[in-house]
Design a protein around this motif. Sequence first.
Motif, PDB file in Angstrom:
ATOM      1  N   LYS A 276      -6.151   1.159  -2.107  1.00 43.76           N
ATOM      2  CA  LYS A 276      -5.495   0.625  -0.904  1.00 43.76           C
ATOM      3  C   LYS A 276      -5.283  -0.882  -1.026  1.00 43.76           C
ATOM      4  O   LYS A 276      -4.202  -1.396  -0.716  1.00 43.76           O
ATOM      5  CB  LYS A 276      -6.340   0.952   0.334  1.00 43.76           C
ATOM      6  CG  LYS A 276      -6.301   2.416   0.709  1.00 43.76           C
ATOM      7  CD  LYS A 276      -7.187   2.662   1.915  1.00 43.76           C
ATOM      8  CE  LYS A 276      -8.065   3.882   1.691  1.00 43.76           C
ATOM      9  NZ  LYS A 276      -9.132   3.991   2.684  1.00 43.76           N
TER      10      LYS A 276
ATOM     11  N   LYS B  15      -4.719   5.651   3.107  1.00 47.27           N
ATOM     12  CA  LYS B  15      -3.657   5.319   2.157  1.00 47.27           C
ATOM     13  C   LYS B  15      -2.283   5.465   2.812  1.00 47.27           C
ATOM     14  O   LYS B  15      -1.398   4.625   2.621  1.00 47.27           O
ATOM     15  CB  LYS B  15      -3.771   6.244   0.941  1.00 47.27           C
ATOM     16  CG  LYS B  15      -3.366   5.574  -0.357  1.00 47.27           C
ATOM     17  CD  LYS B  15      -3.890   6.379  -1.512  1.00 47.27           C
ATOM     18  CE  LYS B  15      -2.818   6.697  -2.502  1.00 47.27           C
ATOM     19  NZ  LYS B  15      -3.319   7.476  -3.636  1.00 47.27           N
TER      20      LYS B  15
ATOM     21  N   MET C 122      -1.685   2.562   4.997  1.00 50.45           N
ATOM     22  CA  MET C 122      -1.340   1.379   4.207  1.00 50.45           C
ATOM     23  C   MET C 122       0.138   1.426   3.832  1.00 50.45           C
ATOM     24  O   MET C 122       0.844   0.427   3.945  1.00 50.45           O
ATOM     25  CB  MET C 122      -2.222   1.304   2.961  1.00 50.45           C
ATOM     26  CG  MET C 122      -1.937   0.110   2.069  1.00 50.45           C
ATOM     27  SD  MET C 122      -1.968  -1.475   2.928  1.00 50.45           S
ATOM     28  CE  MET C 122      -3.655  -1.977   2.720  1.00 50.45           C
TER      29      MET C 122
END
Lengths: 114, 256
Positions: B234, B30, B33
């Motif tokens: 995500k 995450k 991302m």
Amino acid sequence: MEFYNKPGDYDAINYIPHTESHGTKELWKTFWLLLGITVLDFVIYFVMPASGWRNFIFIFFGLVKAYYIVGAFMHLKHEKINLALVILVPMVFVLGLISGLLYEGSALEVMKSM
Amino acid sequence: MANHTSTQASFENQTTWAGGRSPFNVSYGKLMMWIFLLSDAFTFSTLLVQYGTQRFSNVVTPITTKWPDPASIFNHFPFMHGLHLPLLFVSVMTFILILSSVTMVLAVEAGHRKSKSEVARYMIYTIIGGIAFLSCQAWEWYTFIHEGARLDGNTFGITKQGYDHLHSVGFGDHFEWADGDRTFGPVPFAALFFIVTGFHGFHVFSGVVINVVVYIMTVRGVFERRGHYEMIEKAGLYWHFVDLVWVFVFTFFYLI
């Protein structure tokens, strides 16, 4: 890569925090807000003659929409503050650059005609 | 895994920045991302910086409108040929993207409750929204190119006559360009339109591909076995970013 696929396994790199649903109320509220602002954009475009003030309103509305998308949809409001700062602080400088160059663009126009 | 519990305890006892744990309290995937989205935001920002500079250094002069009023150019709507409907089609596109953002975030929420069937259903809605948006964009590009816009040329330099013509027609009236309405305008207008909306459209396309992959993984029970649906989050981050970029494309390209 099996070890972190099992629930309850703790692994530093693939650390998954405990997640729980906060319900859909906030999400739908955000949706109606985004829709409302977009409709308002549409109305202002036709009601107000083009001017610097109108551009200011449009950019301001864009930032409001961005706040709600990033805050509610992308959940940044509920993340740790240092993660939010890492992402948002550089963008403040970029926004400064964009607004600065919008302004300087007009000066370029004057210089080109000199 | 005999000393698993003691390993866990030693991780949790470390201070925030001592390594071995995520100081941001999010998983590696995450966080990466987010970092990717930050770099992507910089990429789009450079394009918007370019656009803003070009836009405001080619403004209206008393004789010609060098930079065309964008909404008057994109005044078409499918099945309503020849009518002057500025801004309407892009607003519909914006609505489609906002709607697909909501279904995406509902999929994320369903993932938090580990409800496989709901995640799958909302992912399907999101994918449909993405494809609908791409179709709209393809139609808009087709119309714009058909009217003479090219990556290396712009026939939308509006003359004084064209400016008056555009402003004499009301919303929903019949409109057709007359001779002398248009001349060659600043090249960056069409070039930046194709580059920026093309770049954004490519992001939407990638988002649809990612969503399809995640949907298939959901249906096949990969996340169920894994025990969490963080992959939906995500994919959702990416999808919302695409929506976010569109907010600014809409503002800078169509409204201003």
